[in-house]
Write a protein that holds these residues in place. Structure first.
Motif, PDB file in Angstrom:
ATOM      1  N   ASN A   1       0.706  -1.205  -0.131  1.00 31.23           N
ATOM      2  CA  ASN A   1       0.084   0.015  -0.169  1.00 31.23           C
ATOM      3  C   ASN A   1       0.873   1.470   0.080  1.00 31.23           C
ATOM      4  OD1 ASN A   1      -2.278   1.796   0.234  1.00 31.23           O
ATOM      5  ND2 ASN A   1      -2.357   1.544   2.379  1.00 31.23           N
ATOM      6  N   VAL A   2       1.620   1.372   0.844  1.00 34.73           N
ATOM      7  CA  VAL A   2       2.593   2.562   1.053  1.00 34.73           C
ATOM      8  C   VAL A   2       3.526   2.583   0.005  1.00 34.73           C
ATOM      9  CG1 VAL A   2       4.558   3.491   2.433  1.00 34.73           C
ATOM     10  CG2 VAL A   2       2.706   2.600   3.578  1.00 34.73           C
ATOM     11  N   ASN A   3       4.039   1.411  -0.778  1.00 34.13           N
ATOM     12  CA  ASN A   3       4.902   1.350  -1.896  1.00 34.13           C
ATOM     13  C   ASN A   3       4.118   2.090  -2.979  1.00 34.13           C
ATOM     14  OD1 ASN A   3       7.296   0.609  -3.353  1.00 34.13           O
ATOM     15  ND2 ASN A   3       6.020  -0.607  -4.328  1.00 34.13           N
ATOM     16  N   SER A   4       2.962   1.726  -3.211  1.00 41.51           N
ATOM     17  CA  SER A   4       2.150   2.208  -4.409  1.00 41.51           C
ATOM     18  C   SER A   4       1.614   3.702  -4.506  1.00 41.51           C
ATOM     19  CB  SER A   4       0.962   1.340  -4.518  1.00 41.51           C
ATOM     20  OG  SER A   4       0.024   1.403  -3.544  1.00 41.51           O
ATOM     21  N   LYS A   5       1.546   4.105  -3.210  1.00 36.94           N
ATOM     22  CA  LYS A   5       1.538   5.705  -2.931  1.00 36.94           C
ATOM     23  C   LYS A   5       2.721   6.448  -3.325  1.00 36.94           C
ATOM     24  CE  LYS A   5      -1.687   5.818   0.766  1.00 36.94           C
ATOM     25  NZ  LYS A   5      -2.075   5.595   2.365  1.00 36.94           N
ATOM     26  N   ILE A   6       4.093   5.836  -3.010  1.00 33.14           N
ATOM     27  CA  ILE A   6       5.138   6.541  -3.238  1.00 33.14           C
ATOM     28  C   ILE A   6       5.509   6.373  -4.807  1.00 33.14           C
ATOM     29  CG2 ILE A   6       7.712   6.306  -2.885  1.00 33.14           C
ATOM     30  CD1 ILE A   6       6.836   5.255   0.153  1.00 33.14           C
TER      31      ILE A   6
END
Length: 275
Positions: free
Chosen positions: A62-67
């Motif tokens: 989830n965090v990776n896709s935001k970044i």
């Protein structure tokens, strides 16, 4: 390779291969660019003490896709960084050979991802430069580097007819300066297919999965015809390559997260700048 390019015949090397390796930045500049990316990632990670090279240990899907989202995936660089590119003699010579002049601009992110057909001087002054973070292959559930593709026509594919076939239009050619910030050995660096820039790539060889990517990604059968190469680079060295050169599918075989910048150099005569 690096020796060949330090001599005067680097332009012949470029003509044949579609890329050159050149020294652009010093170590302090590399550290400064890294810290900008880390600052941007930290907003999403919500951690204080962490290392960019250990990014893969701190993020989830989830965090990776935001970044990694296209519209967020840039940093704003200082004018001194752009001046450094503009004063680099090798960059000038390659552009001059290709365009008959060496005046380039670095478009804003919206233009690059095809969300806008024009840009403005105000947007250009923001100096938005794309970055890419690729986690080690063994953690590839998180994100992967895009499959082999060309940067030409990213965001929108334009074509021309050659011998009755639709091929990519290379008239508005741009260049990419691939700049590693973490990961300088063959385990990390960009895979390129030398000489592939001399081909007229057929539109019907673009993969059916292309909707997931901004750049034209080719089907496996097509890119398997080309030989790929990776390099050992030193800190501050970059790869300048032709927008029509096939590259990518660059898995990270190291233990650290790979981080790089992608400076997109566009011919200022073929881009619509609104005053």
């Amino acid at each position: 390779n690096n020796d060949i390019m330090s001599k005067k015949n680097f332009l012949n090397y470029y003509k044949k291969n579609g890329y050159i390796i050149l020294k652009v930045f010093n170590k302090n500049e590399i550290e400064s660019l890294k810290s900008k990316i880390k600052k941007k990632a930290t907003k999403h990670l919500k951690k204080k003490n962490w290392k960019l090279e250990k990014y893969h240990e701190h993020v989830n899907q989830n965090v990776n896709s935001k970044i990694a989202k296209n519209k967020n995936r840039f940093i704003n660089v200082e004018n001194s960084v752009i001046k450094k590119l503009k004063s680099n003699k090798k960059i000038k010579k390659v552009l001059d050979y290709s365009w008959s002049h060496s005046n380039f601009i670095l478009p804003d992110q919206k233009y690059l991802i095809g969300k806008s057909k024009s840009t403005t001087l105000k947007k250009l002054r923001k100096r938005e430069i794309q970055f890419r973070i690729v986690v080690p292959q063994k953690k590839n559930t998180l994100s992967a580097a895009p499959p082999p593709h060309v940067d030409l026509n990213a965001g929108k594919i334009t074509n021309k007819i050659l011998n009755g076939k639709k091929v990519m239009d290379t008239s508005s050619l741009q260049f990419t300066l691939w700049t590693p910030l973490i990961g300088f050995t063959k385990n990390y660096t960009l895979r390129v297919a030398p000489g592939s820039h001399l081909h007229n790539h057929p539109i019907n060889r673009i993969s059916k999965n292309n909707k997931y990517y901004k750049s034209p990604v080719f089907d496996k059968k097509y890119y398997k015809k080309f030989k790929f190469k990776r390099f050992n680079l030193s800190k501050g060295q970059c790869i300048l390559f032709d927008g029509n050169l096939i590259h990518g599918g660059t898995n990270n075989h190291g233990n650290k997260t790979r981080v790089n910048l992608e400076f997109r150099l566009y011919n200022n005569k073929s881009i619509n700048i609104l005053r």
